[in-house]
Write a protein that holds these residues in place. Structure first.
Motif, short mmCIF file in Angstrom:
data_model
loop_
_atom_site.label_atom_id
_atom_site.label_comp_id
_atom_site.label_asym_id
_atom_site.label_seq_id
_atom_site.Cartn_x
_atom_site.Cartn_y
_atom_site.Cartn_z
N ASN A 118 -39.01 44.27 25.89
CA ASN A 118 -40.15 43.45 26.58
C ASN A 118 -41.24 42.27 25.85
O ASN A 118 -41.92 41.78 25.58
CB ASN A 118 -40.48 43.60 28.02
N HIS B 240 -51.75 46.88 35.57
CA HIS B 240 -51.36 45.63 35.70
C HIS B 240 -51.21 45.14 36.80
O HIS B 240 -50.46 43.82 37.26
CB HIS B 240 -50.09 44.98 34.44
N ILE C 224 -51.09 41.51 37.47
CA ILE C 224 -51.32 40.77 36.20
C ILE C 224 -49.68 40.77 36.38
O ILE C 224 -48.98 41.57 36.10
CB ILE C 224 -51.89 41.27 35.14
N ILE D 134 -46.69 41.06 33.58
CA ILE D 134 -45.90 41.18 32.57
C ILE D 134 -44.62 41.11 32.01
O ILE D 134 -44.55 41.66 30.59
CB ILE D 134 -46.48 42.46 31.92
N GLN E 160 -41.07 39.72 30.74
CA GLN E 160 -40.43 38.51 30.46
C GLN E 160 -39.15 37.96 31.76
O GLN E 160 -38.66 38.93 31.56
CB GLN E 160 -39.67 38.37 28.64
#
Lengths: 400, 400
Positions: A138, A315, A318, A320, A322
């Motif tokens: 990823n 995170h 957010i 992260i 893919q």
């Protein structure tokens, strides 16, 4: 301090709690804050266990608690894991799971739900146990177009094949030994028939190409037909037999399969033995990389889950991962894939075999009444057509 | 679209531009936006090269252009790379570098500057070429306390040792061949004396323990003393000789060294041959993992740099690297580290050797006038004391 909850206090779930306790300080340093397990969901009570006071039986307590930011799913199976995970994501909680069945069947959807809700759905532990492979795919191999992923993805079958190869014992004996050591389950079907590896290569392939691979479409052949006689031939050819999960892009078509394969010492996976896993990735610019480690086991797998938890903490808010689209990746017909084949037939069919296959490489393993050889390269379709003329005792694909 | 600039259009720098062009679409998809090279800084003009119109000779054009968000540093050497990189970070630009000298000497400070300025200082390509190792250490092995990192970190020396081992040639012949193939530089000192590997293990150790390791403190022994006779003994013992960079935590002390080591086939690095690198990491819960791939080369290295660029694009304004403190990590005295030792002495000293070392394992490689053996475990200090009594033709540490 951040609050998390663990769903399922079995081998991996209890491992997660153990990892968080054992490396509390270093994990807090890396996550940027302390991580606390607020609830553990399980059907049992675990009386007397220090975890007892955290155990709840009602998932709504967890999913409706706004303090819980991350949910660890280590129950296994698709239901109710799927419903629980989806609900958590919809409620703005990140989810870290070790559940390959769940990821293989609902990964595309859950990644999308996570993205929409600005949280993360992470599953490093679902493939390769403790080996970092999902995050490298990823986040590290992002400059490359992936041309091939080939892995020894199942520790149980690798243990069995290693034992057969190193000690010359038969399949049944090796399986029994694996069961006694706790490496194989009493019902070993998912491992030895390749179903476990099949889900793993489906996940890796989906991630590599960004489209959903239906694991049921993958040609899957386990190791139950491998005999000690085949192992003798492999040895004679300077090879070993491994169970590979492979996906390969050839002329823009993706072939995927699980099957036993003969490899020799030029292959980077040659010395991946016992319960270890190894995953080989070929990028169009990077060339070959290989990842190796413990493919299963309580603490290695739990360590991978906790690395996801640390990433989720770092995170918050957010996304992260893919995502891979729900659009199905149409796999190419395996009959069009090209291999060499090791073939064993009755000795009296040698002449016919030479006639049918043309130039072959014979292997003399000193097996009475048997004739073993390796064919030239041809498609699976061509092989099958030719093989119809002969009494095939066994066929194993050859990767050298 | 995001604008980046490349400092230094040599092998790696031009590779970065090539990778960005070749995989333009898939990279844009993963980064979330297109990546455009706005400037290339170099002393030369590259007339006739498509890059020509982007070439500038004045760094201030780049560092003062607010459109440039990411700077790729592929000049090598500490100065002026250090000044350029620091200025870029201070001006709010992320930096991706392949420069191990820079990272080994100023990593702690530059990571801190990046953090303060909410940008990233990334250096995946500084160790292991195309092998993902910095990001796994930073983001994947976060649940573990690292107990050991051991790597074949230099492709040139690994090529030389592989050639000596497989073809029985001497060191000089193998070196010459490596130079002719472009694997070794005309002045090969940095590789064959272990200086390159030393900087790499310094970076990995600093990252693993979060404190600054001064590479000059690391005991560094190259491969120039390895002869074809040593290789014959290794073969006889079922072993190969590799140059290892190692750091190991024992009783809360960290030992680090670069040296040739004899290993056998039980070691996961045993089959890392030619110019390939392999890096083995042991976590306290995860157990052993190993990463393998092309340790150098234009495109693998450039691919690693571009994976950093993608990560920097995805993390604009968010610092993601674990920093290592500027506080020095005091390495333990290498004289306290424990090994077994392969030793070669004149045949007539055999009796004395048995007296001095006690129980030894002899190896008969059929070398006239020579006596070769492997000692039991002892510290380097003990070994040195004992060795003073003998005429040592060569000594190589043994890791089995």
């Amino acid at each position: 301090m951040i609050q998390i909850s663990v769903l399922g206090y079995g081998t991996v779930g209890s491992g997660v709690v153990e990892v968080l306790n054992t490396n509390k300080e270093s994990i807090a340093k890396r996550a940027g804050q302390e991580i606390n397990v607020k609830y553990v969901l399980d059907l049992k009570d675990f009386e007397g266990d220090p975890i007892q006071e955290k155990v709840v039986h009602d998932y709504s307590l967890i999913v409706n608690d706004p303090e819980v930011k991350i949910v660890v799913e280590t129950m296994g199976g698709v239901n109710p894991a799927y419903e629980f995970v989806k609900e958590a994501l919809l409620k703005g909680k990140s989810v870290c799971t070790s559940n390959k069945e769940l990821v293989a069947s609902h990964g595309a959807e859950l990644l999308e739900v996570a993205k929409k809700n600005k949280v993360n759905f992470l599953f490093e532990a679902s493939v390769g146990g403790g080996i970092p492979i999902i995050r490298p795919l990823n986040q590290s191999l992002t400059a490359d177009e992936i041309q091939e992923i080939t892995g020894i993805l199942n520790g149980t079958t690798n243990y069995i094949l290693t034992k057969m190869s190193q000690e010359g014992v038969g399949f049944e004996t090796a399986l029994k030994d694996a069961q006694e050591k706790g490496y194989a389950e009493r019902n070993p079907e998912a491992d030895i028939e390749g179903y476990d590896a099949c889900r793993k290569i489906a996940i890796l392939t989906s991630l590599a190409y960004g489209m959903h691979v239906n694991f049921e479409d993958i040609y899957t052949e386990g190791i139950t037909k491998i005999t000690d006689v085949d192992i003798r031939y492999a040895k004679e050819a300077g090879a070993v037999i491994k169970m590979f999960g492979t996906s390969k892009k050839v002329d823009n078509k993706v072939f995927a399969m699980i099957s036993p394969v003969m490899i020799n010492s030029t292959n980077p996976l040659y010395s991946v033995n016992d319960v270890f896993n190894g995953i080989f990735v070929k990028g169009n610019l990077l060339g070959d990389v290989m990842f190796y480690g413990a493919g299963a086991g309580k603490l290695p797998t739990a360590s991978a889950v906790v690395s996801d938890v640390v990433d989720a903490v770092k995170h918050l808010g957010i996304n992260i991962m893919q995502i891979w689209s729900s659009k199905p990746l149409e796999l190419a017909d395996i009959n069009d894939s090209v291999h060499r084949y090791f073939v064993r037939i009755p000795k009296e069919e040698e002449d016919k075999a030479r006639e049918v296959f043309g130039a072959i490489e014979t292997i003399d393993a000193g097996v009475y009444g048997d004739f073993g050889f390796i064919t030239g390269e041809m498609t699976e379709r061509e092989y099958k057509e030719k093989a119809e003329n002969l009494i095939i005792r066994n066929m194993i694909r050859v990767a050298f």
